[in-house]
Scaffold this motif. Sequence first.
Motif, short mmCIF file in Angstrom:
data_model
loop_
_atom_site.label_atom_id
_atom_site.label_comp_id
_atom_site.label_asym_id
_atom_site.label_seq_id
_atom_site.Cartn_x
_atom_site.Cartn_y
_atom_site.Cartn_z
N GLY A 185 41.84 44.89 17.82
CA GLY A 185 40.50 44.33 17.92
C GLY A 185 39.54 45.18 18.72
O GLY A 185 38.34 44.93 18.71
N SER A 199 37.94 49.05 20.21
CA SER A 199 37.20 50.14 19.59
C SER A 199 37.51 51.46 20.28
O SER A 199 37.85 51.50 21.47
CB SER A 199 35.68 49.88 19.70
OG SER A 199 35.32 48.72 19.01
N VAL A 253 39.65 51.27 5.79
CA VAL A 253 38.82 51.33 6.99
C VAL A 253 37.37 50.95 6.72
O VAL A 253 36.57 50.85 7.66
CB VAL A 253 38.87 52.73 7.64
CG1 VAL A 253 40.31 53.15 7.90
CG2 VAL A 253 38.14 53.77 6.80
N GLY A 296 34.00 49.28 6.42
CA GLY A 296 33.45 48.16 7.18
C GLY A 296 33.87 48.13 8.63
O GLY A 296 33.30 47.37 9.43
N ARG A 297 34.86 48.93 9.00
CA ARG A 297 35.33 48.96 10.39
C ARG A 297 35.05 50.31 11.04
O ARG A 297 34.79 50.38 12.25
CB ARG A 297 36.83 48.69 10.45
CG ARG A 297 37.23 47.34 9.89
CD ARG A 297 38.71 47.04 10.17
NE ARG A 297 39.60 47.99 9.52
CZ ARG A 297 40.50 48.74 10.16
NH1 ARG A 297 40.61 48.65 11.47
NH2 ARG A 297 41.29 49.55 9.49
N PHE A 298 35.14 51.39 10.28
CA PHE A 298 34.95 52.74 10.80
C PHE A 298 33.61 53.30 10.30
O PHE A 298 33.17 52.99 9.19
CB PHE A 298 36.06 53.66 10.33
CG PHE A 298 37.41 53.39 10.91
CD1 PHE A 298 37.69 52.25 11.65
CD2 PHE A 298 38.45 54.31 10.73
CE1 PHE A 298 38.94 52.01 12.18
CE2 PHE A 298 39.71 54.09 11.25
CZ PHE A 298 39.96 52.93 11.97
N MET A 326 35.45 53.75 15.55
CA MET A 326 36.47 52.87 15.00
C MET A 326 36.39 51.52 15.71
O MET A 326 36.61 51.45 16.93
CB MET A 326 37.85 53.49 15.19
CG MET A 326 37.98 54.90 14.61
SD MET A 326 39.65 55.55 14.69
CE MET A 326 39.87 55.67 16.45
N ASN A 327 36.08 50.50 14.97
CA ASN A 327 35.97 49.15 15.50
C ASN A 327 37.02 48.25 14.86
O ASN A 327 37.60 48.60 13.83
CB ASN A 327 34.58 48.58 15.23
CG ASN A 327 33.47 49.38 15.89
OD1 ASN A 327 33.66 49.96 16.95
ND2 ASN A 327 32.32 49.42 15.25
N SER A 328 37.26 47.12 15.47
CA SER A 328 38.21 46.14 14.94
C SER A 328 39.54 46.80 14.60
O SER A 328 40.11 46.60 13.52
CB SER A 328 37.64 45.44 13.70
OG SER A 328 36.41 44.81 14.00
N LEU A 329 40.03 47.58 15.53
CA LEU A 329 41.25 48.34 15.27
C LEU A 329 42.45 47.44 15.08
O LEU A 329 42.57 46.37 15.69
CB LEU A 329 41.50 49.32 16.42
CG LEU A 329 40.61 50.57 16.36
CD1 LEU A 329 40.56 51.26 17.72
CD2 LEU A 329 41.12 51.53 15.30
N LYS A 330 43.35 47.89 14.22
CA LYS A 330 44.57 47.16 13.88
C LYS A 330 45.78 48.03 14.23
O LYS A 330 45.67 49.26 14.23
CB LYS A 330 44.58 46.85 12.38
CG LYS A 330 43.37 46.09 11.88
CD LYS A 330 43.43 45.93 10.37
CE LYS A 330 42.21 45.20 9.84
NZ LYS A 330 42.27 45.05 8.36
N ASP A 369 46.42 51.07 12.21
CA ASP A 369 45.56 52.24 12.38
C ASP A 369 46.21 53.28 13.30
O ASP A 369 45.67 54.38 13.46
CB ASP A 369 44.21 51.84 12.96
CG ASP A 369 43.39 50.98 12.03
OD1 ASP A 369 42.75 50.02 12.52
OD2 ASP A 369 43.37 51.27 10.81
#
Length: 123
Positions: free
Chosen positions: A14, A16, A63, A65-67, A82-86, A89
């Motif tokens: 979640g 960044s 990625v 919409g997130r990166f 990088m946002n909302s990392l999982k 990733d």
Amino acid sequence: VQLQASGGGLVQAGGSLRLSCRASGRTFSSYNLGWFRQAPGKEREFVAAISWSGGRTYYADSVKGRFTISRDNAKNTVYLQMNSLKPEDTAVYYCAAKSGVYYDTRHYEYDWWGQGTLVTVSS
């Protein structure tokens, strides 16, 4: 062209990170740039690319919409926000540059590579 990637680290799911890749050379603005990643035991995969002008970008579905990839030609630097990392990733991230008119998603089309920076996302 020499590329130096930085910005990796350990982050919770979640969170960044922003990766940076600084290039040497006077013709940075003429190169298309990409980010790739390689997880342990897996093949290198495309993450994002940006055209020489910065006017066009392209992302892997995983990625999107997130990166966000961007570049600052005045600083000879390309970024990967990088946002909302999982946890999936987690990988070593590489920046790469290629000459020519178009960017590409195929790693073998790139001429120069940075050394990689490790991103670890904990669950």
